[in-house]
Design an enzyme around this catalytic site. Structure first.
Site, PDB file in Angstrom:
ATOM      1  N   ARG A  12       4.982   1.141  -3.077  1.00  0.00           N
ATOM      2  CA  ARG A  12       5.212   2.617  -2.753  1.00  0.00           C
ATOM      3  C   ARG A  12       6.116   2.697  -1.629  1.00  0.00           C
ATOM      4  O   ARG A  12       6.301   1.633  -0.819  1.00  0.00           O
ATOM      5  CB  ARG A  12       3.792   3.287  -2.283  1.00  0.00           C
ATOM      6  N   ILE A  14       8.997   2.328   1.271  1.00  0.00           N
ATOM      7  CA  ILE A  14       9.647   1.303   1.536  1.00  0.00           C
ATOM      8  C   ILE A  14       9.533   0.067   0.733  1.00  0.00           C
ATOM      9  O   ILE A  14      10.554  -0.608   0.238  1.00  0.00           O
ATOM     10  CB  ILE A  14       9.800   0.807   3.268  1.00  0.00           C
ATOM     11  N   ASN A  82       5.045  -6.060   4.538  1.00  0.00           N
ATOM     12  CA  ASN A  82       5.312  -4.799   4.363  1.00  0.00           C
ATOM     13  C   ASN A  82       4.380  -3.685   4.570  1.00  0.00           C
ATOM     14  O   ASN A  82       4.367  -2.465   5.294  1.00  0.00           O
ATOM     15  CB  ASN A  82       6.392  -4.332   3.307  1.00  0.00           C
ATOM     16  N   GLY A  84       1.592  -1.184   5.932  1.00  0.00           N
ATOM     17  CA  GLY A  84       1.152  -0.937   7.206  1.00  0.00           C
ATOM     18  C   GLY A  84       0.675   0.581   7.041  1.00  0.00           C
ATOM     19  O   GLY A  84       0.724   1.341   6.060  1.00  0.00           O
ATOM     20  N   TYR A 147      -0.121   1.559  17.162  1.00  0.00           N
ATOM     21  CA  TYR A 147       0.989   1.082  15.982  1.00  0.00           C
ATOM     22  C   TYR A 147       2.047   0.509  16.873  1.00  0.00           C
ATOM     23  O   TYR A 147       2.405  -0.626  16.415  1.00  0.00           O
ATOM     24  CB  TYR A 147       1.388   2.268  15.479  1.00  0.00           C
ATOM     25  N   GLY A 178      14.222   2.186  11.540  1.00  0.00           N
ATOM     26  CA  GLY A 178      14.085   3.727  12.175  1.00  0.00           C
ATOM     27  C   GLY A 178      13.070   4.415  11.368  1.00  0.00           C
ATOM     28  O   GLY A 178      12.510   3.943  10.621  1.00  0.00           O
TER      29      GLY A 178
HETATM   30  N1  LIG Z   1       8.484   5.117   7.070  1.00  0.00           N
HETATM   31  C1  LIG Z   1       8.994   4.856   8.308  1.00  0.00           C
HETATM   32  O1  LIG Z   1       9.813   5.740   8.820  1.00  0.00           O
HETATM   33  C2  LIG Z   1       8.655   3.655   8.828  1.00  0.00           C
HETATM   34  C3  LIG Z   1       9.285   3.101  10.117  1.00  0.00           C
HETATM   35  C4  LIG Z   1       9.480   2.065  10.569  1.00  0.00           C
HETATM   36  C5  LIG Z   1       8.594   1.171  10.005  1.00  0.00           C
HETATM   37  N2  LIG Z   1       7.554   1.502   8.855  1.00  0.00           N
HETATM   38  C6  LIG Z   1       6.973   0.383   8.330  1.00  0.00           C
HETATM   39  O2  LIG Z   1       7.421   0.140   7.097  1.00  0.00           O
HETATM   40  C7  LIG Z   1       6.408  -0.373   6.030  1.00  0.00           C
HETATM   41  C8  LIG Z   1       6.199   0.645   4.943  1.00  0.00           C
HETATM   42  O3  LIG Z   1       6.040   2.029   5.299  1.00  0.00           O
HETATM   43  P1  LIG Z   1       6.008   3.163   4.530  1.00  0.00           P
HETATM   44  O4  LIG Z   1       6.479   4.397   4.995  1.00  0.00           O
HETATM   45  O5  LIG Z   1       6.609   2.812   3.188  1.00  0.00           O
HETATM   46  O6  LIG Z   1       4.421   3.157   4.246  1.00  0.00           O
HETATM   47  P2  LIG Z   1       3.734   4.059   2.936  1.00  0.00           P
HETATM   48  O7  LIG Z   1       4.492   4.973   2.234  1.00  0.00           O
HETATM   49  O8  LIG Z   1       2.582   4.715   3.517  1.00  0.00           O
HETATM   50  O9  LIG Z   1       3.118   2.943   2.084  1.00  0.00           O
HETATM   51  C9  LIG Z   1       2.289   2.081   2.639  1.00  0.00           C
HETATM   52  C10 LIG Z   1       1.999   0.751   1.540  1.00  0.00           C
HETATM   53  O10 LIG Z   1       1.095  -0.086   2.263  1.00  0.00           O
HETATM   54  C11 LIG Z   1      -0.137  -0.525   1.620  1.00  0.00           C
HETATM   55  N3  LIG Z   1      -1.016  -0.623   2.369  1.00  0.00           N
HETATM   56  C12 LIG Z   1      -1.506   0.203   3.376  1.00  0.00           C
HETATM   57  N4  LIG Z   1      -2.535  -0.273   3.825  1.00  0.00           N
HETATM   58  C13 LIG Z   1      -3.247  -1.489   3.250  1.00  0.00           C
HETATM   59  C14 LIG Z   1      -4.059  -2.461   3.131  1.00  0.00           C
HETATM   60  N5  LIG Z   1      -5.009  -2.584   4.038  1.00  0.00           N
HETATM   61  N6  LIG Z   1      -3.988  -3.492   2.302  1.00  0.00           N
HETATM   62  C15 LIG Z   1      -3.047  -3.500   1.432  1.00  0.00           C
HETATM   63  N7  LIG Z   1      -2.110  -2.485   1.461  1.00  0.00           N
HETATM   64  C16 LIG Z   1      -2.137  -1.727   2.245  1.00  0.00           C
HETATM   65  C17 LIG Z   1      -0.061   0.891   0.570  1.00  0.00           C
HETATM   66  O11 LIG Z   1      -0.810   0.841  -0.510  1.00  0.00           O
HETATM   67  P3  LIG Z   1      -1.757   2.130  -1.191  1.00  0.00           P
HETATM   68  O12 LIG Z   1      -0.674   2.796  -1.922  1.00  0.00           O
HETATM   69  O13 LIG Z   1      -2.584   1.495  -2.145  1.00  0.00           O
HETATM   70  O14 LIG Z   1      -2.104   2.949  -0.195  1.00  0.00           O
HETATM   71  C18 LIG Z   1       1.386   1.355   0.441  1.00  0.00           C
HETATM   72  O15 LIG Z   1       1.710   0.541  -0.594  1.00  0.00           O
HETATM   73  C19 LIG Z   1       5.009  -0.195   6.923  1.00  0.00           C
HETATM   74  O16 LIG Z   1       4.690  -1.369   7.764  1.00  0.00           O
HETATM   75  C20 LIG Z   1       5.475   0.621   8.112  1.00  0.00           C
HETATM   76  O17 LIG Z   1       4.826   0.453   9.334  1.00  0.00           O
HETATM   77  C21 LIG Z   1       7.935   2.637   8.383  1.00  0.00           C
END
Ligand SMILES: NC(=O)c1ccc[n+]([C@@H]2O[C@H](COP(=O)([O-])OP(=O)(O)OC[C@H]3O[C@@H](n4cnc5c(N)ncnc54)[C@H](OP(=O)(O)O)[C@@H]3O)[C@@H](O)[C@H]2O)c1
Length: 240
Positions: A12, A14, A82, A84, A147, A178
């Protein structure tokens, strides 16, 4: 046989783009997830990438999952931490539970997963680890003491582990995205998001593919001399 990559939270947002980017780069890929079975099934049907469900904040679950994946698919040469979550609130409203959940899922998971693959990488004298940090771990952000601490911790963890891995040709790097257009960011109120985009010199949110491109670059066999670094991918928002 091509190298095997494991991407946590890889079905899902990123993570999905990272999994698909690595597949397109010729890697075999396994994605992990926490509980969203529907997203995992849809992702596997669309990409052919298998998904494995376990909680990255649970040390024993990580060891067991890695052992099972390696028994089925072979050694993991590429690990992308990844997965988070966010649990945002100003300090006055932060709870101990919110703090623990974010530290354990975002930072504890890096320890758990690296520990699970580390000995194998040392034995094979090869490894590529990328930890996904955040601009908010570099710069801080209102309502995100948990965070920002976790992501800032990832950047320190990355540099320290890189020193240990260097003699074994294991590189350990971080990517600091970002603001990227995923469900995590769509949860931010529209008026706040508008102000955030106004501060991005590139004038838009990032895409998941923007981030995936950096991970594919850092995990290439040829990226052997890049270790302990943080690649900021943020449209120029915050420069380090
Ligand atoms: N989006 C942004 O703007 C942004 C910016 C900076 C950094 N990031 C970082 O990039 C990464 C991905 O972010 P995203 O926005 O793609 O997040 P997202 O769409 O909310 O997806 C999160 C993913 O992490 C999995 N996950 C969450 N908790 C978990 C756990 N306890 N055990 C195993 N898997 C777990 C989720 O699985 P399920 O689908 O099963 O819940 C999902 O696959 C994160 O580390 C986030 O902090 C994101």
């Amino acid at each position: 046989m091509s190298r095997l990559a494991l991407v946590t939270g890889g079905q899902r947002g990123i993570g999905a783009a990272i999994s698909e980017g690595l597949l397109a780069a010729g890697r075999r890929v396994v994605a992990s997830y926490a509980g969203n079975d529907a997203a995992a099934a849809e992702f596997t049907a669309r990409t052919g990438i298998p998904c494995v469900k376990f909680d990255v904040s649970d040390f024993d679950a990580c060891l067991a999952a890695v052992a099972k994946i390696e028994a089925e698919h072979g050694p993991i040469d590429i690990l992308v931490n990844n997965a988070g979550i966010t649990r945002d609130a100003m300090m006055r409203k932060q709870t101990r539970e919110m703090w623990d959940a974010v530290i354990d899922t975002n930072l504890g998971s890096c320890f758990n997963m690296c520990k699970a693959v580390w000995e194998g990488m040392i034995e094979r004298k090869f490894g590529r680890i990328v930890n996904i940090g955040s601009i908010n771990g570099q710069a801080g952000q209102l309502g995100q003491v948990n965070y920002a601490a976790a992501k800032s911790g990832i950047h320190g963890f990355t540099k320290a582990l890189a020193l240990e891995g260097a003699r074994y040709s294991i590189t350990v790097n971080a990517v600091a995205p970002g603001y990227v257009d995923t469900e995590m960011v769509r949860a931010v109120p529209a008026d706040v998001l508008e102000k955030i985009v106004a501060r991005i010199p590139r004038g838009r949110l990032g895409t998941a593919q923007d981030i995936a491109r950096g991970v594919v670059f850092l995990t290439a066999d040829e990226a052997d001399f890049i270790t302990g670094s943080t690649l900021s991918i943020n449209g120029g928002q915050h420069m380090y």
